[in-house]
Design a protein around this motif. Structure first.
Motif, PDB file in Angstrom:
ATOM      1  N   THR A  21       0.859  -1.179   0.000  1.00  0.00           N
ATOM      2  CA  THR A  21       0.000   0.000   0.000  1.00  0.00           C
ATOM      3  C   THR A  21       0.892   1.224   0.000  1.00  0.00           C
ATOM      4  O   THR A  21       1.902   1.225   0.698  1.00  0.00           O
ATOM      5  CB  THR A  21      -0.889   0.025   1.259  1.00  0.00           C
ATOM      6  N   PRO A  22       0.562   2.271  -0.749  1.00  0.00           N
ATOM      7  CA  PRO A  22       1.373   3.490  -0.670  1.00  0.00           C
ATOM      8  C   PRO A  22       1.387   4.034   0.756  1.00  0.00           C
ATOM      9  O   PRO A  22       0.385   3.983   1.465  1.00  0.00           O
ATOM     10  CB  PRO A  22       0.646   4.463  -1.607  1.00  0.00           C
ATOM     11  N   LYS A  23       2.541   4.532   1.182  1.00  0.00           N
ATOM     12  CA  LYS A  23       2.696   4.976   2.572  1.00  0.00           C
ATOM     13  C   LYS A  23       1.712   6.082   2.929  1.00  0.00           C
ATOM     14  O   LYS A  23       1.225   6.149   4.058  1.00  0.00           O
ATOM     15  CB  LYS A  23       4.123   5.460   2.807  1.00  0.00           C
ATOM     16  N   ASP A  24       1.390   6.950   1.991  1.00  0.00           N
ATOM     17  CA  ASP A  24       0.477   8.048   2.298  1.00  0.00           C
ATOM     18  C   ASP A  24      -0.974   7.594   2.333  1.00  0.00           C
ATOM     19  O   ASP A  24      -1.813   8.267   2.904  1.00  0.00           O
ATOM     20  CB  ASP A  24       0.650   9.172   1.277  1.00  0.00           C
ATOM     21  N   LYS A  25      -1.282   6.449   1.744  1.00  0.00           N
ATOM     22  CA  LYS A  25      -2.655   5.949   1.737  1.00  0.00           C
ATOM     23  C   LYS A  25      -2.930   5.030   2.928  1.00  0.00           C
ATOM     24  O   LYS A  25      -4.079   4.882   3.348  1.00  0.00           O
ATOM     25  CB  LYS A  25      -2.919   5.182   0.440  1.00  0.00           C
ATOM     26  N   ALA A  26      -1.898   4.441   3.493  1.00  0.00           N
ATOM     27  CA  ALA A  26      -2.053   3.496   4.596  1.00  0.00           C
ATOM     28  C   ALA A  26      -2.631   4.185   5.827  1.00  0.00           C
ATOM     29  O   ALA A  26      -2.389   5.367   6.071  1.00  0.00           O
ATOM     30  CB  ALA A  26      -0.706   2.875   4.928  1.00  0.00           C
ATOM     31  N   ILE A  27      -3.398   3.448   6.591  1.00  0.00           N
ATOM     32  CA  ILE A  27      -3.963   3.963   7.841  1.00  0.00           C
ATOM     33  C   ILE A  27      -2.984   3.608   8.941  1.00  0.00           C
ATOM     34  O   ILE A  27      -2.693   2.435   9.178  1.00  0.00           O
ATOM     35  CB  ILE A  27      -5.366   3.356   8.102  1.00  0.00           C
ATOM     36  N   LYS A  28      -2.453   4.635   9.604  1.00  0.00           N
ATOM     37  CA  LYS A  28      -1.399   4.444  10.589  1.00  0.00           C
ATOM     38  C   LYS A  28      -1.929   4.745  11.988  1.00  0.00           C
ATOM     39  O   LYS A  28      -2.572   5.766  12.204  1.00  0.00           O
ATOM     40  CB  LYS A  28      -0.207   5.346  10.267  1.00  0.00           C
ATOM     41  N   ARG A  29      -1.649   3.851  12.925  1.00  0.00           N
ATOM     42  CA  ARG A  29      -2.042   4.039  14.318  1.00  0.00           C
ATOM     43  C   ARG A  29      -0.854   3.703  15.201  1.00  0.00           C
ATOM     44  O   ARG A  29      -0.111   2.762  14.935  1.00  0.00           O
ATOM     45  CB  ARG A  29      -3.221   3.129  14.697  1.00  0.00           C
ATOM     46  N   PHE A  30      -0.707   4.468  16.274  1.00  0.00           N
ATOM     47  CA  PHE A  30       0.398   4.290  17.208  1.00  0.00           C
ATOM     48  C   PHE A  30      -0.180   3.699  18.494  1.00  0.00           C
ATOM     49  O   PHE A  30      -0.948   4.357  19.188  1.00  0.00           O
ATOM     50  CB  PHE A  30       1.052   5.647  17.476  1.00  0.00           C
ATOM     51  N   HIS A  31       0.157   2.450  18.812  1.00  0.00           N
ATOM     52  CA  HIS A  31      -0.373   1.777  19.995  1.00  0.00           C
ATOM     53  C   HIS A  31       0.647   1.842  21.117  1.00  0.00           C
ATOM     54  O   HIS A  31       1.800   1.447  20.938  1.00  0.00           O
ATOM     55  CB  HIS A  31      -0.707   0.313  19.692  1.00  0.00           C
ATOM     56  N   VAL A  32       0.222   2.322  22.281  1.00  0.00           N
ATOM     57  CA  VAL A  32       1.065   2.368  23.470  1.00  0.00           C
ATOM     58  C   VAL A  32       0.472   1.395  24.473  1.00  0.00           C
ATOM     59  O   VAL A  32      -0.666   1.557  24.903  1.00  0.00           O
ATOM     60  CB  VAL A  32       1.117   3.791  24.062  1.00  0.00           C
ATOM     61  N   ARG A  33       1.242   0.373  24.824  1.00  0.00           N
ATOM     62  CA  ARG A  33       0.756  -0.643  25.747  1.00  0.00           C
ATOM     63  C   ARG A  33       1.795  -0.889  26.833  1.00  0.00           C
ATOM     64  O   ARG A  33       2.967  -0.567  26.668  1.00  0.00           O
ATOM     65  CB  ARG A  33       0.524  -1.970  25.015  1.00  0.00           C
ATOM     66  N   ASN A  34       1.341  -1.474  27.936  1.00  0.00           N
ATOM     67  CA  ASN A  34       2.271  -1.903  28.968  1.00  0.00           C
ATOM     68  C   ASN A  34       2.996  -3.156  28.486  1.00  0.00           C
ATOM     69  O   ASN A  34       2.439  -3.961  27.740  1.00  0.00           O
ATOM     70  CB  ASN A  34       1.531  -2.210  30.273  1.00  0.00           C
ATOM     71  N   ILE A  35       4.253  -3.330  28.939  1.00  0.00           N
ATOM     72  CA  ILE A  35       5.018  -4.505  28.535  1.00  0.00           C
ATOM     73  C   ILE A  35       4.398  -5.768  29.124  1.00  0.00           C
ATOM     74  O   ILE A  35       4.335  -6.804  28.473  1.00  0.00           O
ATOM     75  CB  ILE A  35       6.497  -4.353  28.954  1.00  0.00           C
ATOM     76  N   VAL A  36       3.915  -5.689  30.364  1.00  0.00           N
ATOM     77  CA  VAL A  36       3.282  -6.844  30.993  1.00  0.00           C
ATOM     78  C   VAL A  36       1.785  -6.590  31.115  1.00  0.00           C
ATOM     79  O   VAL A  36       1.334  -5.449  31.093  1.00  0.00           O
ATOM     80  CB  VAL A  36       3.878  -7.130  32.391  1.00  0.00           C
ATOM     81  N   ASP A  37       1.026  -7.660  31.259  1.00  0.00           N
ATOM     82  CA  ASP A  37      -0.422  -7.516  31.364  1.00  0.00           C
ATOM     83  C   ASP A  37      -0.809  -6.952  32.731  1.00  0.00           C
ATOM     84  O   ASP A  37      -0.024  -6.969  33.684  1.00  0.00           O
ATOM     85  CB  ASP A  37      -1.131  -8.846  31.107  1.00  0.00           C
ATOM     86  N   SER A  38      -2.016  -6.476  32.830  1.00  0.00           N
ATOM     87  CA  SER A  38      -2.449  -5.746  34.025  1.00  0.00           C
ATOM     88  C   SER A  38      -2.484  -6.630  35.271  1.00  0.00           C
ATOM     89  O   SER A  38      -2.299  -6.142  36.387  1.00  0.00           O
ATOM     90  CB  SER A  38      -3.821  -5.121  33.793  1.00  0.00           C
ATOM     91  N   SER A  39      -2.700  -7.934  35.113  1.00  0.00           N
ATOM     92  CA  SER A  39      -2.758  -8.807  36.286  1.00  0.00           C
ATOM     93  C   SER A  39      -1.377  -9.005  36.911  1.00  0.00           C
ATOM     94  O   SER A  39      -1.274  -9.252  38.115  1.00  0.00           O
ATOM     95  CB  SER A  39      -3.362 -10.153  35.905  1.00  0.00           C
ATOM     96  N   SER A  40      -0.324  -8.891  36.118  1.00  0.00           N
ATOM     97  CA  SER A  40       1.032  -9.102  36.634  1.00  0.00           C
ATOM     98  C   SER A  40       1.680  -7.830  37.153  1.00  0.00           C
ATOM     99  O   SER A  40       2.708  -7.912  37.826  1.00  0.00           O
ATOM    100  CB  SER A  40       1.911  -9.681  35.535  1.00  0.00           C
ATOM    101  N   ILE A  41       1.109  -6.684  36.851  1.00  0.00           N
ATOM    102  CA  ILE A  41       1.743  -5.420  37.241  1.00  0.00           C
ATOM    103  C   ILE A  41       1.865  -5.314  38.757  1.00  0.00           C
ATOM    104  O   ILE A  41       2.921  -4.933  39.276  1.00  0.00           O
ATOM    105  CB  ILE A  41       0.961  -4.223  36.658  1.00  0.00           C
ATOM    106  N   ARG A  42       0.794  -5.673  39.484  1.00  0.00           N
ATOM    107  CA  ARG A  42       0.837  -5.519  40.936  1.00  0.00           C
ATOM    108  C   ARG A  42       1.881  -6.460  41.553  1.00  0.00           C
ATOM    109  O   ARG A  42       2.616  -6.076  42.462  1.00  0.00           O
ATOM    110  CB  ARG A  42      -0.529  -5.812  41.545  1.00  0.00           C
ATOM    111  N   ASP A  43       1.987  -7.687  41.029  1.00  0.00           N
ATOM    112  CA  ASP A  43       2.988  -8.627  41.545  1.00  0.00           C
ATOM    113  C   ASP A  43       4.403  -8.100  41.326  1.00  0.00           C
ATOM    114  O   ASP A  43       5.257  -8.210  42.206  1.00  0.00           O
ATOM    115  CB  ASP A  43       2.838  -9.985  40.859  1.00  0.00           C
TER     116      ASP A  43
END
Length: 128
Positions: free
Chosen positions: A42-64
């Motif tokens: 797909t041409p770079k200007d036509k592509a739909i771009k999204r920036f995802h920011v996530r935690n490295i670990v899942d939410s259940s492991s964060i407290r541990d």
């Protein structure tokens, strides 16, 4: 009869979008990218771009991890991923939605989803 030009009868073709679905203005060619889902070119200007920011670990492991951490108030790093989709995959995954003829003319950005602050939680009052 044959003296009339065909250009008098031609109508201008309708345009679906003001930018023809691209943001290439003034450039003749744009390098292609590969869709992260189906690997379509797909041409770079036509592509739909999204920036995802996530935690490295899942939410259940964060407290541990926080409890076992030797550093107090340690902030876990985040994972930053740039996703690039072709139009078909972006519509299929509900990244973007199909809009009506009038809706496509609206160029304003959509309203951003905001989380409520954690200290504004509603207090439950018990009446006895």
């Amino acid at each position: 009869s044959s003296g009339q030009g065909a250009s008098e009868f031609l109508q201008k073709m309708t345009k679906k979008r003001r930018n023809n679905g691209r943001s290439k203005h003034g450039r003749g060619h744009v390098k292609p990218i590969r869709c992260d889902n189906c690997h379509r070119c797909t041409p770079k200007d036509k592509a739909i771009k999204r920036f995802h920011v996530r935690n490295i670990v899942d939410s259940s492991s964060i407290r541990d991890i926080m409890e076992a951490s030797a550093i107090p108030d340690y902030q876990l790093p985040k994972l930053y991923v740039k996703q690039q989709y072709c139009v078909s995959c972006a519509i299929h995954a509900h990244v973007v939605r199909v809009r009506s003829h009038e809706g496509r003319k609206n160029r304003a950005p959509p309203v951003r989803f905001r989380r409520r602050p954690t200290d504004d939680k509603k207090k439950t009052t018990s009446s006895t």
